[in-house]
Design a protein around this motif. Sequence first.
Motif, mmCIF file in Angstrom:
data_model
loop_
_atom_site.group_PDB
_atom_site.id
_atom_site.type_symbol
_atom_site.label_atom_id
_atom_site.label_comp_id
_atom_site.label_asym_id
_atom_site.label_seq_id
_atom_site.Cartn_x
_atom_site.Cartn_y
_atom_site.Cartn_z
ATOM 1 N N TYR A 8 0.835 -1.201 0.000
ATOM 2 C CA TYR A 8 0.000 0.000 0.000
ATOM 3 C C TYR A 8 0.869 1.249 0.000
ATOM 4 N N ALA B 45 -4.140 2.599 -4.890
ATOM 5 C CA ALA B 45 -3.878 2.361 -3.470
ATOM 6 C C ALA B 45 -5.185 2.236 -2.712
ATOM 7 N N PHE C 231 -6.451 -0.977 -0.796
ATOM 8 C CA PHE C 231 -6.758 -0.955 0.634
ATOM 9 C C PHE C 231 -8.145 -1.505 0.908
ATOM 10 N N SER D 224 -7.971 -4.712 3.134
ATOM 11 C CA SER D 224 -7.819 -4.336 4.543
ATOM 12 C C SER D 224 -8.693 -5.205 5.433
ATOM 13 N N SER E 87 -4.911 4.251 6.396
ATOM 14 C CA SER E 87 -5.941 4.595 5.422
ATOM 15 C C SER E 87 -6.032 6.099 5.219
ATOM 16 N N SER F 61 -3.160 8.993 1.961
ATOM 17 C CA SER F 61 -3.493 8.643 0.587
ATOM 18 C C SER F 61 -2.639 9.398 -0.411
#
Lengths: 749, 639
Positions: free
Chosen positions: A198, A210, A214, A218, A233, A236
């Motif tokens: 990531y 990305a 995620f 995730s 998270s 970004s």
Amino acid sequence: MAAVQDGQLNLEVEKDIKTEITNDGSGNINASSSSPGSTSSGGKSKSPAGSGEDQQTLLAVLQFLKRNKLTESVDILRREAGLSADADDSPVSESAGAGSGGVPSVGADGGDANSLLSRVSIATPVAPPATAPPKVVAASGGEDQPDVNVVLSAYSQQGDPVLYPLYYNGLKKFIESVLDCHRAELSQVFYPLFVHMYLELVYNNHENEAKQFFEKFSGDQECYYEEDLRILSSMSKKEHMKGNETMLDFRTSKFVLRISRDSYQLLKRHLQERQNNQIWNIIQEHLYIDIFDGMPRSKSQIDAMSGSLAGEGKRDANKAKVFYGLLKEPEIEVPLDDEDEEAENEEGKPKKKKPKKDSMGSKSKKQDPNAPQQTRIPLPELKDSDKLDKIMNMKEATKKIRLGPDNLPSICFYSFLNAYQGLTAVDFTDDSSLIAGGFADSTVRVWSVTPKKLRRVKSAADLSNIDKESDDVLERIMDEKTASESKILYGHSGPVYGISFSPDRNYLLSSSEDGTVRLWSLQTFTCLVGYKGHNYPVWDTQFSPYGYYFISGGHDRVARLWATDHYQPLRMFAGHLADITCTRFHPNSNYVATGSADRTIRLWDVLTGNCVRILTGHKGPIHSLAFSPNGKFMASGATDGRVLLWDVGHGLMVGELKGHTDTIYALKFSRDGEILASGSMDNTVKLWDTLKAFDDVELDDFTAATGHIHLPENSQELLLGTYMTKSTPVIHLHFTRRNLLLAAGAYNP
Amino acid sequence: MAEERRPKQCTVVLPTESMKAMAESIGVGQLQEESCAALSEEVSYRIKEIAQDALKFMHHGKRRKLTTSDIDHALKLKNVEPLYGFQSQEFIPFRFASGGGRELHFYEEKEVDLSDIINTPLPRVPLDVSLKAHWLSIEGVQPAIPENPPPAPKEQQKAESTEPLKVVKPGQEEEGSIQKGQGAISAEAKGKKEGLMRMKPRSTHELSVEQQLYYKEITEACVGSCEAKRAEALQSIATDPGLYQMLPRFSTFISEGVRVNVVQNNLALLIYLMRMVKALMDNPTLYLEKYLHELIPAVVTCIVSKQLCLRPDVDNHWALRDFAARLMAQSCKTFSTTTNNIQSRITKTFTKSWLDEKTQWTTRYGCIAGLSELGPDVIKTLILPRLTVEGARIKAVSEGPVVSNIDKIGADHVQSLLLKHCASVIAKTRPLPDNMEQYRADYGYLGPTLCSHVVKARAQAALQAQQVNRTTLTITQPRPTLTVSQSGIGGSGGSRSPSIIKVPSSLTLMSTRPGTPTQPSPPATKYIVMATSAGASSTQQVITLSSSSGSSVTSTVASATSTLQPLVKLESRGAGGLGGSRPLQKYIVVSLPTSASSSLESKSGMLPPSSSSTSPISLEAGMKMDRSDSPGASTQSPH
């Protein structure tokens, strides 16, 4: 394989140096590219394509040479390095694939080579393509953002962002398909891999990919990584990565995994078969795989140990010997003619007292084999008043109640009323005569819980009038007019998060959000020293059990050991990856334990300053620590509501106590160590049978050596009692010398 | 491996609209869409970062609530100037506004008049931090003292009584074992954890010696002659957390007591017992469901019994009926479920005896009271249709040949009761206009009087709508006064009148109550009248009040009570005034007690009996009194 191990063993600092060296090497090559062969071979032949990193470097050099049409030197170099042509080709083909996959802006070939070089040469990826000499680039890049970019540039290696989910999925499929015994172990790879993939995507500006990556994966991660995932998270954009501490943690420290040799081979074979360089590179670069021989561990074993920010502690990090024994008590003549005791209870007493005395005497005479040398660290001399206190202590100890499952302690609860949620720290003196509270309004308040009121020493002018020869001079110096039940100490400029009485009750330490630790005199009720060193909030501080030294730890991730008469720290313990949330001295004062928001506990040697234990297993920031009175065990409590028990000597987790539903802020062993009391934000005090907990653990040599402990699921059996308060979170616990449990917290209407 | 799908975390980003709004607020006009998007991402990230740091401060502050100071400290960590002016213990009330296609959440900053701040007295200094020690556990057993939570939490009691056959879950199991540990030896408690199949922990009802003593003391005080002791005992019942074990005893005590005293027509004792019921119901730690079979008959007896006192023509047993009816309504509200059907069973009982021709006026009154307390819906469906019949019956008594004095009084009471309850319901449901003749046609004999009551009720509703009604906040707060007020007031209404108990006979007292509880407006209008003539004499007050209280009351006590009642009104009005709708009114209302104090013996000792010139000072004192309560309520709201 051994070579890989060696390559990975390097610590972070060494690694930086190494990159510099390789950088020089590439610079040489570049400079001497007109006269190929000799220099480059000299530089490189010593390190054949053993470690992945060197190989990467070589490939980068080769590619550079090739692009500059220096085929001759390419051939020579390749021969020297013993690389096959296809190994060389693979990144090229990959780069071609990347080009077709649509890497934006830069030409495929140039972009790839550039990025590979930048990895080697500490250059920013925005640096002009390789026409400029890399050395200059390195210099300019270094001036810009020295640290972060060094760290980040490792992420600039790129593959096709679209392929990342495929890679990950491929590995996932593979791991799901392997034998059960290996699956649990290999599953550990998921989380670090996920994080680094990531971050790579984010670093290379593939924001959408990305995000998708995620979202897709995730959910697969273990629930105890949720906090980190949340931080992740929010990141970004590449710009976000600069200055983000968590990011730096992921990058600067290798995620440690313990995997059995069989499982590792399996993984390695798979990745090599699939030519899955992307994942392999991450594993090589960002993961430290601690390989052990023997049976793969089970899922529960792994879960027990994992959860920290940077994986498990390395096995060899816990190998150092820890002298966990207690120091020999100084011999003090206990006056035997205590009439008052005789008066209190005549019958039965003398008979009982005899063996007690003997046992105590023998204990003090025999030197514990596990104890450090008496003079290992210099300790303050005992004063007369200390000796008196020791005698009092022993007298009290004879009246101590023996606790056990059938003999639970009484609990006296001190509620702070009208605290308006502002109570942040509490401490009791060892003899339970004083209680101190730190408050969010920057004040420290001291109460006397005995009828004896708090008095201040008279002013200097008045003191000179006192007859210094009189017997009760200590009484006379006190100003009777100032007697009150509580005193307020003003001085901090932020919430007081840590508080600790000195063992002799003359001083009080407090640590605060304002970055200082303050030493207060309990004779004059004034501030004596402000210790400045932490620039950020100091979360906890504690006096050594022998006084004089104290430890503090805070947001700056460094624990500092101070002596009260030095305004600068004597030791700085650096190594935690996040805030140090709590600090505790070992009973023998030779070691210091720190708990951190990186979900590890570290034990530091006060003498050498080394970290001698890294204990992992908590799934949340650790907020409380306690040593057993014999120094052998330690208990820790965290926001995850679990108490973990540790064997300090072996560096092993020996127990897990589940039951609390919220952060555990207070832990305390009873005076004899039979009972552990835990206090939590969930308004309960729980008592645990620690004798049984420690007995249940079978420590054979194998488990001691490998650290693979089977934790018995016996929390319910060990729980001796739960005592709920009405609405008062428990933030401190203390056993009096007679084993009465005192608890404290602020009533929260 | 995947435990449960977590909510999507990475998608939350501030809307670009907010960016625009913020930019405009600092004078940047046309912000481009791209810049907005870029900004919003950046801002969202930074905010998240700060929030995560702030969380650390919350954890170290040993709190569960994130405060503004945590945010400030987190900003300080990042070397950012903290946000000044957002200090708040509680949450900051954000307001929402939309318009012009925009939606905004904003923090309302009121304009503050400095002179107001200067002139208002300083708020009371918050209490200093203090230490209090208590035993959380004595050798492993938690003593049942007020400082400790109740041994069996209400939820558990409820679960036990409503779902008796549920398998005990591990969590409850634990609590059960602790409770057991208290009764028996702790060692025994420990050994018996492994029985997931155990149906339900057997609850022992053996009382310890202390509990027996307590029980004895409490019951004696509750029915004894000393009113102060009784108040204390009732407060203890209403607040003590450790009464769970004694509940069966109390319930039997009450039911037996009622049985005996109804026969003996001992009105006072019946009232005391009902007050005990009330106290038990008020106790937040008790769940009475298991004991309703004893309590409900006792309460219903007190509502509908033919004779409750020795001299029905003089004694005010009506108040007892009202009070008990309110208790009944409350327990219906709390405990009625689909399985026990309490409400419908009670309704049926009342209706049946009401419909009976031979029912006496006393019982009739009780039935109507019981029904009408159950709420407007019951009134609408059951009482309104029978108004005509009932009216005819009343007419027969009051205008017909004199049968007996008792019947006449009974009819009067029934009439006023019907008027009171029906008027409010009709006012809400019946469309305008209120035509006297129409009413007569619809409701018979009671029609015209009902009409005037409805008109009054409508006027009052309109008045209420104008005011910001925040009465409940301040009044429910102070605990000592609350318990004292138990005498007269059913808990159903929002406003409680404290300090009523001071009056020796609680009977007459209660009869003044009907005016107060839920619809306090007829007095309210009168206050405004008094407001214009600030120096209203005390006699004037008494007149207005007693007339507003509806039912006829013995006059001597009425004057005492009425002077107290303005005080009550007063507080609520003062609180309403804080809302800011009409400051003028606030002052006038506060000034009431001063005039009262000048003429009658002063209730609050600090007000000097004085002429009108000193009244502003005492006014301030009064203000302080009721203001000091409200900050307390906001900062340290009780339980």
